[in-house]
Write a protein that holds these residues in place. Sequence first.
Motif, PDB file in Angstrom:
ATOM      1  N   SER A  19     -25.973  82.360 -17.277  1.00 26.61           N
ATOM      2  CA  SER A  19     -24.735  83.143 -17.193  1.00 26.61           C
ATOM      3  C   SER A  19     -24.948  84.641 -17.354  1.00 26.61           C
ATOM      4  CB  SER A  19     -23.725  82.660 -18.261  1.00 26.61           C
ATOM      5  OG  SER A  19     -24.244  82.849 -19.561  1.00 26.61           O
ATOM      6  N   ARG A  20     -26.149  85.039 -17.756  1.00 27.37           N
ATOM      7  CA  ARG A  20     -26.404  86.464 -18.038  1.00 27.37           C
ATOM      8  C   ARG A  20     -27.863  86.801 -17.786  1.00 27.37           C
ATOM      9  NH1 ARG A  20     -24.462  86.629 -23.618  1.00 27.37           N
ATOM     10  NH2 ARG A  20     -26.651  86.824 -24.176  1.00 27.37           N
ATOM     11  N   GLY A  21     -28.153  88.083 -17.725  1.00 25.53           N
ATOM     12  CA  GLY A  21     -29.521  88.583 -17.781  1.00 25.53           C
ATOM     13  C   GLY A  21     -30.460  87.958 -16.771  1.00 25.53           C
ATOM     14  N   LYS A  24     -29.330  84.760 -14.887  1.00 21.87           N
ATOM     15  CA  LYS A  24     -28.338  84.997 -13.826  1.00 21.87           C
ATOM     16  C   LYS A  24     -29.043  85.496 -12.565  1.00 21.87           C
ATOM     17  CE  LYS A  24     -23.911  87.287 -13.255  1.00 21.87           C
ATOM     18  NZ  LYS A  24     -24.167  88.721 -13.015  1.00 21.87           N
ATOM     19  N   ASN A  46     -18.620  83.748 -20.811  1.00 24.13           N
ATOM     20  CA  ASN A  46     -19.814  84.224 -20.081  1.00 24.13           C
ATOM     21  C   ASN A  46     -20.036  83.399 -18.812  1.00 24.13           C
ATOM     22  OD1 ASN A  46     -20.388  86.154 -22.008  1.00 24.13           O
ATOM     23  ND2 ASN A  46     -21.815  84.856 -23.137  1.00 24.13           N
ATOM     24  N   LYS A  49     -17.398  84.336 -16.204  1.00 28.15           N
ATOM     25  CA  LYS A  49     -17.691  85.640 -15.601  1.00 28.15           C
ATOM     26  C   LYS A  49     -18.766  85.468 -14.505  1.00 28.15           C
ATOM     27  CE  LYS A  49     -18.325  90.352 -17.178  1.00 28.15           C
ATOM     28  NZ  LYS A  49     -19.686  90.844 -17.229  1.00 28.15           N
ATOM     29  N   ALA A  50     -19.779  84.663 -14.839  1.00 27.13           N
ATOM     30  CA  ALA A  50     -20.855  84.440 -13.857  1.00 27.13           C
ATOM     31  C   ALA A  50     -20.316  83.684 -12.640  1.00 27.13           C
ATOM     32  CB  ALA A  50     -22.005  83.663 -14.496  1.00 27.13           C
ATOM     33  N   GLU A  53     -18.358  86.132 -10.550  1.00 21.31           N
ATOM     34  CA  GLU A  53     -19.217  87.102  -9.844  1.00 21.31           C
ATOM     35  C   GLU A  53     -19.955  86.436  -8.679  1.00 21.31           C
ATOM     36  OE1 GLU A  53     -19.988  89.814 -13.780  1.00 21.31           O
ATOM     37  OE2 GLU A  53     -21.721  89.413 -12.501  1.00 21.31           O
ATOM     38  N   THR A 195     -32.049  93.751 -20.219  1.00 26.66           N
ATOM     39  CA  THR A 195     -30.925  92.813 -20.327  1.00 26.66           C
ATOM     40  C   THR A 195     -30.250  93.058 -21.679  1.00 26.66           C
ATOM     41  OG1 THR A 195     -32.190  91.117 -21.469  1.00 26.66           O
ATOM     42  CG2 THR A 195     -32.200  91.002 -19.058  1.00 26.66           C
ATOM     43  N   ARG A 196     -29.171  92.323 -21.925  1.00 27.92           N
ATOM     44  CA  ARG A 196     -28.464  92.490 -23.201  1.00 27.92           C
ATOM     45  C   ARG A 196     -29.360  92.132 -24.398  1.00 27.92           C
ATOM     46  NH1 ARG A 196     -22.736  89.659 -24.082  1.00 27.92           N
ATOM     47  NH2 ARG A 196     -23.495  88.651 -25.934  1.00 27.92           N
TER      48      ARG A 196
END
Length: 255
Positions: A19-21, A24, A46, A49-50, A53, A195-196
């Motif tokens: 879902s992130r970084g 994703k 999260n 959101k992914a 997007e 990334t975060r």
Amino acid sequence: MDAFLEEFKGKNVLVTGGSRGLGKEISEWFLKCGSSVIICGRKQDNLQKAIDEFKEKGYEVSAYQVHIARSEQVKGMFESIKDQSGGIDILINNVGMNILTPSVSSVDEALWDKIIETNLKGTFIVSKEAIPIMKERGGGKIVNISSIAARRPAPGMGVYCIAKAGIEMLTKVLAFELAKEKINVNAVAPAMIRTRFSMPFWSDEGMLKEIESTIPMGRIAEPGDVVGAVLFLSSSLADFITGEVITVDGGSMLK
Ligand SMILES: NC(=O)c1ccc[n+]([C@@H]2O[C@H](COP(=O)([O-])OP(=O)(O)OC[C@H]3O[C@@H](n4cnc5c(N)ncnc54)[C@H](OP(=O)(O)O)[C@@H]3O)[C@@H](O)[C@H]2O)c1
């Protein structure tokens, strides 16, 4: 290049922490290649959101709200994946977390457990559920995301270093155990990626400059820098490679 990417068309790929970084970015590459991508993460917002997007870019993913170190949740996810799509061909064990710790000799036991649980035990739990499904399908590829921290102690990251070293040995042990099953198990070990996860380091200009001065290529990685190694190890080009770790670090480990 196109022929290489073509082979991922129709493959079922699970990317943990998609879902992130980095997860994703890896997911998006598989989507571009025509794979069916499944992502998981702890937080629904999260994941949503992914999903949104990806949808804007014309892609659809399946998403599961799962903590990878909770075996019941992971089992439930695999049952649903089997029902929905028959199983997975490629597993990217991407989830990782770190909490800065003072030193391993003084770290609180609960913090030790948390870092080892998410990074190492979670990778084991997801792999354990994926392996019988891959066996049923006649083989598969597992790519674990490690870190150069697995091979070099880093201040404030001692427990994470130990967990990642464990992931590299898990990679080798599983590679050995599964070699006859046509399941390749390999790892990718990046240095710092923007990334975060690593934001406390790169968001401070002074600290970023200091870090960049230790990297022969003079910059930290973007998520896209790491994807090539992951795709290669997930592909038939790597059919005779197992138990290996590809370092993606702009030359950091040369210093
Ligand atoms: N960034 C770096 O500098 C760097 C360097 C070397 C290696 N790595 C490795 O690269 C991998 C990806 O890191 P990243 O930088 O992309 O991290 P990130 O930006 O923090 O993303 C982590 C992803 O994992 C999910 N996640 C975290 N804990 C989870 C859990 N217990 N169960 C399920 N999902 C979980 C997160 O979603 P939720 O928060 O919603 O759960 C998120 O999707 C990790 O293995 C990390 O150790 C990173």
